[in-house]
Design a protein around this motif. Structure first.
Motif, short mmCIF file in Angstrom:
data_model
loop_
_atom_site.label_atom_id
_atom_site.label_comp_id
_atom_site.label_asym_id
_atom_site.label_seq_id
_atom_site.Cartn_x
_atom_site.Cartn_y
_atom_site.Cartn_z
N PHE A 98 -15.49 -8.15 -9.35
CA PHE A 98 -14.30 -8.48 -10.11
C PHE A 98 -13.35 -7.28 -10.20
CE2 PHE A 98 -12.10 -8.35 -14.21
CZ PHE A 98 -11.36 -9.52 -14.14
N LEU A 123 -6.81 -13.46 -8.92
CA LEU A 123 -8.22 -13.74 -9.23
C LEU A 123 -8.37 -15.18 -9.69
CD1 LEU A 123 -8.47 -10.36 -10.91
CD2 LEU A 123 -10.19 -11.13 -9.27
N GLY A 157 -8.57 -4.46 -9.02
CA GLY A 157 -7.94 -3.19 -8.68
C GLY A 157 -6.98 -3.34 -7.52
N ARG A 158 -7.41 -4.07 -6.50
CA ARG A 158 -6.54 -4.27 -5.34
C ARG A 158 -5.30 -5.06 -5.70
NH1 ARG A 158 -9.69 -6.06 0.00
NH2 ARG A 158 -8.05 -7.59 -0.11
N HIS A 174 2.88 -1.71 -6.40
CA HIS A 174 3.68 -1.36 -5.23
C HIS A 174 4.88 -2.29 -5.11
CE1 HIS A 174 1.26 1.84 -3.86
NE2 HIS A 174 0.20 1.10 -3.63
N GLU A 217 0.85 -1.19 0.00
CA GLU A 217 0.00 0.00 0.00
C GLU A 217 0.89 1.24 0.00
OE1 GLU A 217 -2.52 -0.18 3.45
OE2 GLU A 217 -3.17 -2.22 2.97
N ALA A 242 -2.98 -2.86 -7.83
CA ALA A 242 -2.32 -1.83 -7.02
C ALA A 242 -1.18 -2.46 -6.23
CB ALA A 242 -3.32 -1.17 -6.08
N TYR A 285 -13.22 -4.67 -8.31
CA TYR A 285 -12.71 -4.32 -6.98
C TYR A 285 -11.48 -5.17 -6.66
CZ TYR A 285 -12.35 -4.26 -1.90
OH TYR A 285 -11.88 -4.18 -0.62
N ARG A 286 -11.63 -6.48 -6.82
CA ARG A 286 -10.53 -7.39 -6.49
C ARG A 286 -9.34 -7.18 -7.43
NH1 ARG A 286 -9.92 -12.56 -4.44
NH2 ARG A 286 -11.03 -12.19 -2.56
#
Lengths: 289, 355
Positions: A236, A218, A241-242, A249, A184, A245, A238-239
């Protein structure tokens, strides 16, 4: 877990130092990672010691892992007792002289904790000492205390102690730091800052950066046949995207730390730090690293 | 208990955000401030987080001790970041009687240690700064962000702790002759301190004594302010907002904070649970067990697990309920996302726990 597997994992994450300082932003899982490292060392056939400054986190009754909780005041009293004060040391603690001096010179508390660690390293009763260090900000003031005190206390045993502790911290063979972070923004930013501070002015060997709680990927084929605007599509994205991201990182960490990056999977919610560390160890044993 | 978080906090003069590390406390504090300002209040968010995170979250590079506006939020929303050193220096200046005294204090290594190292100094200075912002009359509400973890509770004790240190009787014995009945104690103290000097070095002890000498006379001003600040923190115009996530360690840490708060007679006004896995609605009834519905099931199970953990911990801490803040799926690293988060805060409705 196979001994050979544990050795490889340990080699990747810390190498072969005597003292490992585990630090990072608050809430990133320093305690789980410290415990995991101690557990891996144990599985690799070594005799580790886990040192905590705070007994709230990982201390467990009837633990098969050797754990030592260091508290500032007893460490100071012990130090004074062994420096010719004898029973007077306890009296100084009670009368408040100790409290007043260590408030005026807060680095003294930190220095004596580090000196105690130095003593443990020199005693060589353990193959490796894992220190579950305080969060970044306090860890930095902890590690800068010998330097700061070296400038203030120019004579006496504390000055000598400062020099010894600095030598230990800067000894790249004996000592190293593990920076724990999450995939994060702010924890990564803090890991980069810590890396710069520890590796730069402090001269501490940064062994690795451990990225904790990597989100799962996924399920295969999840993107197929999603209707626009449906709940499935929202879930879908949402997951995804996480996950994306987190991946971004990680690549940022890799550009700062090179190959010294270890990823730990998200192993779900657990109340107990020791339980989390055990789950991480078994996930790693299955070759998830 | 009011229906939304913003309604509940609207009339408060001071909102102190508490919580463990890694739960998004700084960004929540900023978003609460933004949400209140959009309701018409003049708000300042004061962060004392040393990592300069708020600046990053707001896209501002130069936030300092003085409040600045946030682009896109109008003049009624301002942010400030504590500079403990400047605040302490200004405080010394205010109470000192001469330039010489200021120099003697600020050049002493003990002063440097107090300002940079002593846990609690930063919190103390934050409340000094809070006091100054209050006095300015520029704001209806000031939202204070606090440092994470165990330190979070330190701040409530900080004013009196520092004042107590500056008022230390042990060192006063060394400065002036004590009354006759305390002489034996003073003599014993002197001898202890002499011995202490053998270990830490005479210079350290000399510096400490000189520091107290230089400080002599102005500690009264410090103590009065500390007492006033403590009164402000205990008043009904101050609200404590506990910010947590649904992670078990964060929840456990939050309950410790709530317990410590209760011990010193303050109560948690509201709990905000940040970064909950969003609710994507009911599972499709078609019964098709494809990967997409598997994903939905996973996420629904995660949310359920999170809510159960929240309920369990809050019940253990005797807290009646919470304000849920769903994970936005994006990180609050820009002004645009801050606006989204402040929308989420405006629409968050209190969830009362059963029983």
């Amino acid at each position: 877990m196979l001994i050979s597997r544990a050795r490889i994992l340990l080699g990747q994450m810390i190498g072969d130092p005597k003292l490992v300082i585990v630090t990072g932003k608050g809430g990133v899982g320093k305690s789980s990672v410290s415990r995991l490292l101690a557990r891996l060392a144990q599985l690799a056939g070594l005799h580790p010691l886990l040192v905590l400054f705070d007994d709230l986190a990982t201390y467990r009754e009837g633990d098969d892992l050797e754990v030592l909780v260091l508290k500032p005041e007893p460490v100071m009293v012990e130090y004074l007792e062994s420096h010719g004060f004898g029973a007077l040391a306890g009296h100084m603690a009670k009368s408040g002289v100790l409290g007043a001096v260590s408030t005026a010179i807060p680095g003294i508390r930190d220095l004596l904790l580090l000196a105690k660690l130095n003593q443990l390293v020199n005693a060589a009763k353990h193959d490796v000492i894992i220190l579950d260090a305080p969060a970044s900000g306090h860890a930095l003031s902890l590690l800068t205390s010998p330097e700061g005190l070296g400038g203030i206390a120019t004579e006496g045993p504390v000055a000598t102690q400062s020099i010894e502790v600095l030598e230990l911290l800067r000894d790249h063979e004996k000592t190293g730091a593990v920076i724990v972070t999450l995939p994060e923004e702010t924890p990564i930013q803090e890991a980069e800052e810590l890396m710069a501070r520890l590796g730069g002015p402090l001269g501490v060997n940064v062994l690795s950066c451990v990225v904790n709680q990597m989100p799962p990927g996924l399920p295969a084929g999840a993107e197929l046949g999603l209707a626009d605007g449906s709940a499935e599509a929202a879930a879908f994205h949402y997951r995804l995207g996480r996950f994306q991201a987190a991946a971004a990182h990680v690549s940022r960490v890799e550009s700062a730390f090179g190959s010294r990056v270890a990823l730990l999977p998200w192993v779900g919610f657990r109340d107990d730090v020791a339980e989390t560390a055990d789950h991480l160890a078994s996930a790693l044993g299955e070759g998830l690293l | 208990m009011t229906a939304t978080l913003v309604e509940g906090l609207a009339d408060q003069h001071t909102i102190v955000c508490l919580g463990p590390g890694g739960v998004g406390k700084t960004t929540t504090a900023a978003a609460v401030g933004a949400a209140l300002s959009r309701n018409g209040s003049r708000v300042c968010v004061l962060t004392i987080d040393p990592a300069r995170r708020l600046a990053g979250a707001l896209g501002l590079d130069q936030v300092g001790n003085d409040p600045v506006s946030v682009p896109g939020f109008g003049d009624s929303f301002k942010v400030a970041m504590l500079d403990a050193r400047i605040t302490f220096d200004e405080m010394v200046r205010r109470y000192a009687v001469s330039e010489q005294q200021i120099q003697e204090i600020t050049r002493n290594p003990v002063y440097w240690n107090l300002v940079t190292r002593l846990s609690g100094t930063q919190e103390y200075m934050a409340f000094e700064r809070l006091w100054e912002l209050r006095e300015s009359g520029m704001f209806d509400t000031i939202v204070v962000d606090t440092p994470p973890a165990q330190a979070a509770i330190d701040f409530l004790h900080a004013p009196m702790r520092l004042a107590g240190f500056l008022d230390n009787r042990i060192f006063k014995f060394l400065l002036k002759p004590p009354p006759f009945y305390l002489r034996p104690l003073a003599t014993a103290t002197r001898s202890l301190i002499r011995q202490m000097a053998q270990v830490v070095g005479a210079q350290v002890i000399d510096d400490t004594i000189q520091f107290f000498q230089a400080f002599s006379g102005i500690e009264d001003g410090f103590r009065e302010r500390a007492e006033a600040t403590s009164t402000l923190l205990a008043s009904s115009m101050t609200s404590y907002l506990l910010v947590t996530s649904a992670r078990p360690d964060a929840l456990a840490g939050s309950m410790r904070i709530a317990g410590l708060l209760a011990e010193i007679g303050h109560e948690v006004a509201a709990v905000a649970v940040n970064r909950l896995t969003p609710d994507f609605g009911d599972l499709p009834r078609s019964g098709v067990a494809g990967p997409a519905s598997q994903l939905m099931e996973e996420l629904a199970a995660e949310r359920e697990q999170e809510l159960a953990a929240v309920a369990r911990h809050l019940a253990a801490g005797s807290l009646p309920g919470f304000f849920p803040l769903d994970d936005l799926g994006i990180e609050v690293a820009s002004i645009g996302t801050l606006a989204l988060m402040s929308d989420a805060i405006r629409s968050s409705v209190f969830v009362k726990l059963a029983g």
